[in-house]
Scaffold this active site. Structure first.
Site, mmCIF file in Angstrom:
data_model
loop_
_atom_site.group_PDB
_atom_site.id
_atom_site.type_symbol
_atom_site.label_atom_id
_atom_site.label_comp_id
_atom_site.label_asym_id
_atom_site.label_seq_id
_atom_site.Cartn_x
_atom_site.Cartn_y
_atom_site.Cartn_z
ATOM 1 N N LYS A 4 0.876 -1.170 0.000
ATOM 2 C CA LYS A 4 0.000 0.000 0.000
ATOM 3 C C LYS A 4 0.919 1.229 0.000
ATOM 4 O O LYS A 4 1.998 1.189 0.624
ATOM 5 C CB LYS A 4 -0.836 -0.042 1.283
ATOM 6 N N SER A 22 -9.528 1.156 2.656
ATOM 7 C CA SER A 22 -8.670 2.000 1.868
ATOM 8 C C SER A 22 -7.571 1.264 1.092
ATOM 9 O O SER A 22 -7.003 1.834 0.170
ATOM 10 C CB SER A 22 -8.016 3.048 2.776
ATOM 11 N N SER A 50 -9.763 -1.285 6.616
ATOM 12 C CA SER A 50 -9.070 -0.982 5.352
ATOM 13 C C SER A 50 -8.393 -2.155 4.669
ATOM 14 O O SER A 50 -8.067 -2.073 3.494
ATOM 15 C CB SER A 50 -8.048 0.133 5.573
#
Lengths: 480, 474
Positions: free
Chosen positions: B77, B152, B176
């Site tokens: 990420k 996310s 997330s």
């Protein structure tokens, strides 16, 4: 004449001299760094994703300072974030302590010059030495309450410079994240002399604990008095004084004397205003050491909202009582105890004991001398009082001269004094007679031979005389 | 496809020289080139020649004692610092921000010999559940590109689902990892708070943030967690709790001694009927494996969003304070409206006069959650819950309705304040072919148990083996 009482509280910041910084492994040496921004890492630069890890030593030292200042050490403490923006604060918040500091409710006993302080206080100063002599006040001790002692991190340093005709601001993060202890007092101080006495004593304790260089010029000890003047006379000590509804903070003061001057300046300023029926404005002022005046820096608009909250990156601290006891046992003998011991053990006058303990190095040196004299010099030949006198009056360089050396010097000096003046005169005459050539040379202008003659006299006297005295006497005799 | 294989299978194949890291990289880049333009999962794709060079080295270095992750292409990420590579948190506030150092999790993977191929799209700063709050354009769902990938950690999930990388590291603050894992038919673990070092992970809400693995299967996640978990002197909130051999322990479970609790509050109003059904069927499946299923009640869970959306914004309002544009990146004017909302809410909740009513109250709520979970775990060993209340939304739908966006997290926001681990894994598809996930929640540091239950489930189901048609088409 006047009924005004100065109400003074102090806030002192002390940078700890731990090897590494407060929340990272960077070297903690901002004042000796050869280049700016060289002792930095993602943590103290506030780079994205960096996390703080607390310096255990700094926490222990703060607790020790708290204990030395008679504080309670709560068994729970934590770090909080103080959120505000300033370019020298790389994270946008300072890691500090808000409602649960490491140490609370302490006190420091200081010599108080006058019971009821007022503006005439400075007159008490000894005119001959122009020096504040604590011994005067030791008979009149005063307890200044300490609100709290907490640990935080220092900020970076801004430098405003003109480079190639352009005004710019530069940031040096060498100081960013240096452990910083804040000590806050209650507004128990009622004169600039007391403020200075408090600061001197605090400085002394910090140095005794060996936790900071506490050098004010460099900024490793920073002093901020907050001052107001109460219209009501302090009737009896210990009775509560009504606190004024304003206070003025003076920042950036880098010596005890300037603190005193700034306080005196402020108190006078407030009184002038109060006399006119005005109330001084609540504000932060700076100290201009060249002009000897304070100047307004910022008026306290609305109270700052720092949005304090517990720092989620740092687990709270929980102590066992035994850990605190253990830290307490590591605290060295502090000046107050030392003074009493010196008075009792060595039969020194209190004034000597106070001066000998002003710094730990001198006190330790003194005791080394005492030990040495016991073992190597004739019993009672050099008394503790003799040693104290020499140390206090002769500007002895304690780094260059070893205690052994000093004791020898004292012993020798003491022996010299005992030379019989008749004997001295006799030796002198004999030496002059036996060295007629030297005498003739001297009279012919070769004054250098004088030292040879002095040496001859000393030889005869087996060194038990004061060379300077002989020298003077010789000169006197040769001139006639 | 080589990338259909599990980590264990790949490691074995590499060791036996059936194929090479270079082969894996070639396949990944081929898929990326074909599929990524349709789903926009990457923020930074590392240049193929650079990656191939490393792959060649790995192939040459490989020994029998190499880590199972050795030579495997993975993704991060874009919240993890990677020295010399852009780390943007999907925000233009960090435009051009090249990391000066490596996040601990990244360093551990490098040390294991894994090969980073890209930094993934996400909701900026972790603020979002649909991966639409990004300055790098939304990630699209590989199962239906008119829909969101979830957030996310959306880029990670979409890329793993589309076989662009073997595994990835996500970050879960309130769902997330789990939410996009569910919406992309992959497996993702929100670890126990403190299990994996957060050092070098750009903070969203420091007391909720967790660093965890995302992969195709439970056993893949177990292997990755083994590598990334453990004590780190750079993270004071990191736990010294020993790291068990998760992979080896996968089969060490007695299903009849394990009680799986279903909190009835999670299966009532507001839950999509297809998700409800899939999760209940999964519970039946587990029951048929011998696990004991028990309905329990956790009424406190209803306050999850209220508590979460006070503490997380409070912390983020402080965490984002450093992004002032003075030393790196751009100015604050580049924060998106969603991020600004969270900063405003958090600033307000921490303000003098409101602190007690909001931040402090929320922290008290947090304590009640801890007690609620403690109580639940006296009645069962593992909790089974849905991950999201509905399947992936259409692009633009949730982002236009901030409240709707928050509600997506309803089942995933209570675990972070408590700190407990949660494993999200595939458990079905909607009639229209959208993935459905479920989550298994355990006590602190019971990742091993969650893996065991999840692995048992994946041994008898094949939801996790399905992949988006997009790849077949490509």
């Amino acid at each position: 004449m006047n009924n005004y009482v100065p109400i003074i509280g102090l806030e002192i910041h002390v940078e700890l001299k731990t090897k590494s910084k407060m929340f990272c492994g960077c070297k903690n040496d901002p004042f000796h760094a050869p280049k700016p921004n060289m002792y930095t890492c993602p943590v103290c630069l506030g780079l994205p994703g960096a996390l703080p890890v607390a310096n255990k030593k700094a926490i222990e030292w703060t607790i020790k300072l708290g204990l030395a200042l008679g504080c309670e050490i709560p068994l729970f403490s934590k770090f909080d974030r103080k959120n505000y923006f300033y370019p020298d604060l790389p994270k946008g918040y300072q890691i500090s302590q808000y409602d649960q500091p490491l140490a609370v409710n302490g006190f420091l006993v200081i010599p108080s010059v006058v019971e009821e302080s007022n503006l005439s206080v400075s007159g008490v100063r000894d005119p001959s030495t122009r020096r504040f002599t604590p011994s005067v006040g030791m008979t009149n001790k005063k307890r200044i309450r300490i609100t709290r002692v907490h640990l935080e991190e220092d900020t970076g340093k801004l430098l405003h410079a003109t480079v190639q005709g352009k005004k710019i601001s530069l940031i040096d993060f060498n100081r960013s994240g240096v452990p910083l202890v804040e000590i806050v007092t209650e507004p128990d101080i009622h004169s600039s002399e007391e403020a200075k006495a408090f600061l001197k004593k605090l400085h002394q304790i910090v140095r005794y604990l060996d936790i900071s260089d506490a050098e004010m010029e460099k900024g490793s000890m920073r002093l901020e008095p907050n001052i107001s003047v109460s219209g009501r006379r302090l009737a009896v000590s210990g009775k509560r004084i009504e606190l004024p509804n304003y206070k003025v903070e003076v920042k950036n003061i880098n010596s005890f004397n300037f603190v005193k001057k700034a306080i005196d300046f402020e108190v006078n300023r407030h009184i002038e205003l109060l006399d006119r029926g005005e109330t001084p404005i609540q504000e932060t002022r700076g100290w201009d050491e060249k002009k000897g005046v304070t100047y307004s820096q910022r008026i306290k608009e609305e109270a700052h909202d720092y949005r304090y909250f517990p720092d989620p990156d740092l687990p709270p601290m929980r102590w066992e009582k035994s850990q605190i006891t253990n830290l307490k046992s590591q605290i060295p003998e502090l000046p107050d105890e030392k003074i009493i011991r010196f008075v009792n053990t060595y039969q020194l006058p209190e004034v000597d004991a106070i001066r000998l303990t002003e710094n730990k190095e001198l006190a330790d040196y003194f005791e080394k001398c005492i030990k040495y004299q016991v073992s190597s010099i004739k019993k009672n030949e050099v008394s503790a009082k003799d040693t104290a006198n020499w140390l206090l009056n002769k500007k002895i360089h304690i780094v260059k001269i070893s205690p052994e050396e000093l004791i020898k010097q004292i012993a020798q000096a003491k022996r010299k004094v005992t030379v019989d003046p008749g004997l001295l005169q006799q030796v002198l005459q004999e030496v002059l007679l036996q060295n007629s050539k030297a005498v003739a040379d001297y009279k012919a202008g070769k004054t250098g031979v004088l030292m040879f003659l002095v040496g001859q006299c000393m030889k005869e006297l087996k060194g038990k005389a004061d060379a300077q005295e002989i020298c003077a006497k010789l000169e006197e005799t040769l001139k006639t | 496809m080589l990338l259909d294989k599990t980590i264990a299978e790949l490691a074995k194949g590499l060791r036996n020289k059936e194929f090479t890291s270079v082969d894996l990289i070639e396949e990944c880049y081929q898929t990326i080139n074909q599929v990524n333009p349709k789903i926009n999962a990457f923020i930074t794709l590392i240049k193929k020649p650079d990656v191939l060079k490393i792959a060649l080295q790995r192939d040459a270095q490989r020994t029998s004692s190499s880590s199972p992750l050795h030579g495997l292409p993975f993704i991060l990420k874009d919240t993890y610092n990677t020295k010399g590579i852009l780390t943007s948190a999907a925000s233009h506030v960090l435009n051009g921000h090249i990391s000066q150092y490596n996040a601990t999790v990244y360093q551990k993977l490098l040390d294991a010999g894994a090969i980073l191929i890209g930094k993934m799209n996400m909701d900026a700063w972790g603020h979002g559940a649909t991966n639409e709050n990004t300055d790098y354009k939304p990630v699209k769902n590989p199962y239906d590109t008119s829909r969101v990938a979830g957030g996310s950690s959306g880029g990670n999930a979409a890329a793993i689902a589309a076989r662009m990388a073997v595994f990835g590291i996500g970050e879960d603050t309130g769902g997330s990892i789990r939410n996009p894992a569910s919406w992309n038919n992959i497996t993702g673990l929100k670890v126990t708070y403190g299990r994996v070092s957060r050092y070098g992970c750009i903070a969203y809400a420091s007391s909720f943030d967790t660093v965890g693995p995302m992969g195709k299967t439970v056993e893949d996640c177990a292997l990755v967690l083994e590598t990334i978990a453990g004590k780190d002197p750079y993270d004071a909130t990191n736990s010294p709790h020993p790291v068990p051999p998760y992979f080896e322990e996968l089969l060490n479970i007695s299903s009849k001694d394990t009680v799986i609790g279903l909190p009835k509050e999670c299966f009532s109003e507001g839950l999509d009927l297809e998700i409800k059904k899939s999760t209940e069927v999964a519970a039946k499946e587990l029951e048929s494996l011998g696990f004991r299923i028990k309905e329990i009640s956790m009424p406190m869970l209803t306050y999850g969003l209220a508590v979460y959306y006070l503490i997380a914004p409070s912390e983020t309002s402080s965490n984002l304070g450093r992004y002032d544009g003075i030393r790196y990146g751009l100015g604050r004017e580049y924060f998106t409206p969603e991020t600004r909302r969270r900063i405003m809410v958090g600033t307000y909740a921490l303000s003098a006069g409101y602190y007690d009513a909001y931040y402090k109250k929320a922290q008290q709520g947090r304590t009640l959650f801890i007690k609620e979970y403690e109580k639940a775990f006296t009645q069962c060993d593992v909790l089974l819950m849905p991950v999201t209340p509905h399947p992936p939304t259409r692009l633009g739908k949730a982002v236009d309705d901030p409240m709707q966006n928050l509600l997506i997290d309803v089942y995933t926001v209570t675990q972070n304040p408590v700190g407990v681990p949660s494993l999200a894994l595939p458990c079905g598809f909607t009639a229209t072919g959208l993935p459905i996930g479920m989550q298994l929640v355990g006590k602190m540091f019971t990742e091993s148990l969650l893996f065991q239950v999840g692995h048992a489930y994946q041994q008898v189901t094949d939801w996790h083996k399905r992949k988006p048609n997009l790849i077949e088409a490509a």
